[in-house]
Design a protein around this motif. Sequence first.
Motif, PDB file in Angstrom:
ATOM      1  N   GLN A   1       8.187   6.465   6.229  1.00  0.00           N
ATOM      2  CA  GLN A   1       8.475   7.879   6.453  1.00  0.00           C
ATOM      3  C   GLN A   1       8.670   8.160   7.945  1.00  0.00           C
TER       4      GLN A   1
ATOM      5  N   ARG B   1       2.144   2.114  -3.346  1.00  0.00           N
ATOM      6  CA  ARG B   1       1.111   2.753  -4.185  1.00  0.00           C
ATOM      7  C   ARG B   1       0.935   4.213  -3.795  1.00  0.00           C
ATOM      8  N   GLU B   2       0.893   4.473  -2.462  1.00  0.00           N
ATOM      9  CA  GLU B   2       0.709   5.861  -1.999  1.00  0.00           C
ATOM     10  C   GLU B   2       1.869   6.752  -2.416  1.00  0.00           C
ATOM     11  N   GLN B   3       3.062   6.170  -2.493  1.00  0.00           N
ATOM     12  CA  GLN B   3       4.252   6.946  -2.861  1.00  0.00           C
ATOM     13  C   GLN B   3       4.440   7.032  -4.376  1.00  0.00           C
ATOM     14  N   GLY B   4       3.482   6.494  -5.133  1.00  0.00           N
ATOM     15  CA  GLY B   4       3.539   6.611  -6.588  1.00  0.00           C
ATOM     16  C   GLY B   4       4.448   5.598  -7.266  1.00  0.00           C
TER      17      GLY B   4
ATOM     18  N   GLU C   1       0.842  -1.219   0.000  1.00  0.00           N
ATOM     19  CA  GLU C   1       0.000   0.000   0.000  1.00  0.00           C
ATOM     20  C   GLU C   1       0.869   1.257   0.000  1.00  0.00           C
ATOM     21  N   ARG C   2       1.953   1.213   0.801  1.00  0.00           N
ATOM     22  CA  ARG C   2       2.869   2.353   0.898  1.00  0.00           C
ATOM     23  C   ARG C   2       3.488   2.665  -0.471  1.00  0.00           C
TER      24      ARG C   2
END
Length: 270
Positions: free
Chosen positions: A267, A34-37, A31-32
């Motif tokens: 992060q 995906r969130e970070q592009g 998921e991380r």
Amino acid sequence: MKNQFKLALLDLDGTLWRDGQVIPGAPAFVERLREQGTQPVFFTNNSSRTPKEVVAALERCGIGAHPEEVCTSAQAAAHALMARIPAGSTVAYVGLNGLEEALRAAGFTPARAQGGNLHGASPDDAAAAVIGMDQNVTYHDLAIITRIAYRLGWFVLTNSDARYPVADGTFIPGNGSLGALVEYASGVRPIVTGKPDSSFVEFALLRYGVKKEEAVIIGDNIYTDVLAGAQAGVKTIHVLSGVSFPDATDLPQADETVESVANIFRQEPL
Ligand SMILES: [Mg+2]
């Protein structure tokens, strides 16, 4: 390492799951990304499963994925054939659904070697021979593949893994061991399409349209995942959640080594 990547090529066994159990933190890690592009790609030497079957296995681990995000050594094998034989050719193989479907999707006519013959075709018609893992393969199946490899002077091996680890800490012979039988008997060397061969990485970069500097390979096996990255010029992160080689010397060096994917691209500190 900071996440500067468009594409993350993720190993499965020992990296996202182990012995059928999810590695803690793996779903949040995907998921991380995906969130970070960063596009996650499930990058596997396993040629047995179709992309849909891989997605189902990931979903059982709580990891969301789409079939187009799965990149297998069977698809790389089919791609390697496209440069060598005409569309529609009969391709003799041993292996499971994943390989059969990849051959069909690339426009070939797969014919399973079975009991000393080819299913639905004559061995003389085969324009190529491919070996993918199948624990039910027989001597007679491999005999057919061997004779075709000898006639053609080449064959394709979806990966050269000598062994597969099993839950009791020992191993079973892997796909590379099937290939070794055919190579020994035919005197012909295989074209290998799985990790650590750099052609598999190049296939993925081409397929997802990214440059090598924009990709990272994440996996547990220094001799497949890390070596593939080293040979293809792609950065690697080695996770310690899978196989280890305590007696190994002369190891390929990863760009970073972490306990597990739970530690990657966070992060906030753990
Ligand atoms: Mg692995």
